[in-house]
Design a protein around this motif. Structure first.
Motif, short mmCIF file in Angstrom:
data_model
loop_
_atom_site.label_atom_id
_atom_site.label_comp_id
_atom_site.label_asym_id
_atom_site.label_seq_id
_atom_site.Cartn_x
_atom_site.Cartn_y
_atom_site.Cartn_z
N ARG A 193 0.77 -1.20 -0.13
CA ARG A 193 0.10 -0.03 0.16
C ARG A 193 1.03 1.22 -0.10
N THR A 194 0.66 2.20 -0.87
CA THR A 194 1.44 3.41 -1.03
C THR A 194 0.91 4.49 -0.12
N ASP A 195 1.38 5.18 0.37
CA ASP A 195 0.99 6.29 1.31
C ASP A 195 0.75 7.53 0.65
N CYS A 200 -5.08 -3.02 -1.71
CA CYS A 200 -3.79 -2.80 -1.95
C CYS A 200 -3.09 -3.47 -3.24
N ASP A 201 -1.99 -3.17 -3.69
CA ASP A 201 -1.34 -3.52 -4.89
C ASP A 201 -0.60 -4.98 -4.47
N ALA A 202 -0.74 -6.01 -5.26
CA ALA A 202 0.34 -7.33 -5.43
C ALA A 202 1.44 -7.07 -6.50
N VAL A 203 2.54 -7.11 -6.40
CA VAL A 203 3.70 -7.04 -7.03
C VAL A 203 4.61 -8.01 -6.89
N ALA A 204 4.93 -8.72 -8.00
CA ALA A 204 5.91 -9.61 -8.11
C ALA A 204 7.25 -9.02 -7.71
N LYS A 205 7.95 -9.75 -6.85
CA LYS A 205 9.34 -9.16 -6.57
C LYS A 205 10.52 -9.80 -7.38
N ALA A 206 10.22 -11.07 -7.85
CA ALA A 206 11.16 -11.73 -8.79
C ALA A 206 10.28 -12.32 -9.67
N ALA A 207 10.90 -13.22 -10.68
CA ALA A 207 9.98 -13.88 -11.62
C ALA A 207 9.31 -14.81 -10.73
N THR A 208 7.94 -14.78 -10.95
CA THR A 208 7.04 -15.43 -10.07
C THR A 208 5.74 -15.93 -10.71
N THR A 209 5.85 -17.49 -10.54
CA THR A 209 4.86 -18.41 -11.09
C THR A 209 3.53 -18.31 -9.95
N VAL A 210 2.18 -18.14 -10.52
CA VAL A 210 1.12 -18.20 -9.59
C VAL A 210 0.28 -19.35 -10.26
N HIS A 211 -0.76 -19.67 -9.35
CA HIS A 211 -1.88 -20.57 -9.63
C HIS A 211 -3.29 -19.63 -9.34
N SER A 212 -3.97 -19.34 -10.11
CA SER A 212 -4.77 -18.15 -9.99
C SER A 212 -6.37 -19.27 -10.06
N ILE A 213 -7.24 -19.13 -8.92
CA ILE A 213 -8.17 -19.77 -8.77
C ILE A 213 -9.52 -18.76 -8.80
N PRO A 214 -10.54 -18.94 -9.62
CA PRO A 214 -11.84 -18.16 -9.64
C PRO A 214 -12.34 -18.26 -8.32
N ARG A 215 -12.74 -16.88 -7.84
CA ARG A 215 -13.38 -16.63 -6.44
C ARG A 215 -14.67 -17.57 -6.46
#
Length: 184
Positions: free
Chosen positions: A53-55, A84-99
């Motif tokens: 979160r950016t102030d 807030c924001d979600a930012v990759a800090k490195a090369a990042t692999t995710v599994h995204s699941i529908p809500r």
């Protein structure tokens, strides 16, 4: 029994069985932005993502650091938009699941719902610990609290990360660890 086996496998493994898609983010790429509608839950398979979160002065506050086998912004599953924001800090692999699929599983599968609640309860405990840790005034007190919570100080290769976790500079942590070593 099967129920005990399922409960002991952890929420990551249970979530990973959910229908979803896999994709990779480059360092600095956003998974989502503040105000985006919540449509998915994300598991980190490789890499690391930060909730930020950016102030008003442009300073960033890291709300969560999530590495491999971690769940990103799980509390957002019950919000309309991300806070807030979600930012990759490195090369990042995710599994995204529908809500929608996850919310359906939570309503219909008791064991899954209990495992998810246990995970959230554990996250609340960790968040309370970190808030208390950061309220301590001295590095010595913060390091002592860390050690009593986790049982030991991490190995030397992880000290920079430890410094971030307890809210001090790496140099200040190294000095405190050197003092501890001298005391025996």
């Amino acid at each position: 029994t099967d129920m005990i086996l399922i409960m002991s496998s952890g929420i990551f493994d249970l979530l990973k069985t959910s229908d979803g898609s896999r994709h990779t983010l480059d360092p600095g790429e956003h998974l989502f932005h503040l105000g985006d509608p919540v449509r998915r839950l994300y598991l980190i398979l490789e890499g690391e993502a930060h909730l930020v979160r950016t102030d008003e002065n442009g300073g960033a506050v890291i709300l969560q650091r999530t590495g491999p086998r971690g769940v990103v912004a799980e509390a957002s599953l019950f919000a309309e938009t991300y806070h807030c924001d979600a930012v990759a800090k490195a090369a990042t692999t995710v599994h995204s699941i529908p809500r929608t699929g996850l919310r359906k599983r939570l309503r219909e599968e008791t064991v899954f719902a209990e495992a998810f609640m246990a995970h959230l309860a554990h996250e609340v405990q960790n968040t309370r610990f970190r808030a208390e840790l950061l309220s301590l005034k001295t590095i010595e007190a913060r390091l002592g609290a860390w050690e009593s919570w986790f049982g030991e100080i991490p190995p030397k290769g992880e000290w920079k990360n430890l410094a971030q976790q307890i809210g001090v500079s790496p140099e200040a942590l190294y000095r405190e660890l050197a003092k501890r070593k001298q005391k025996g």
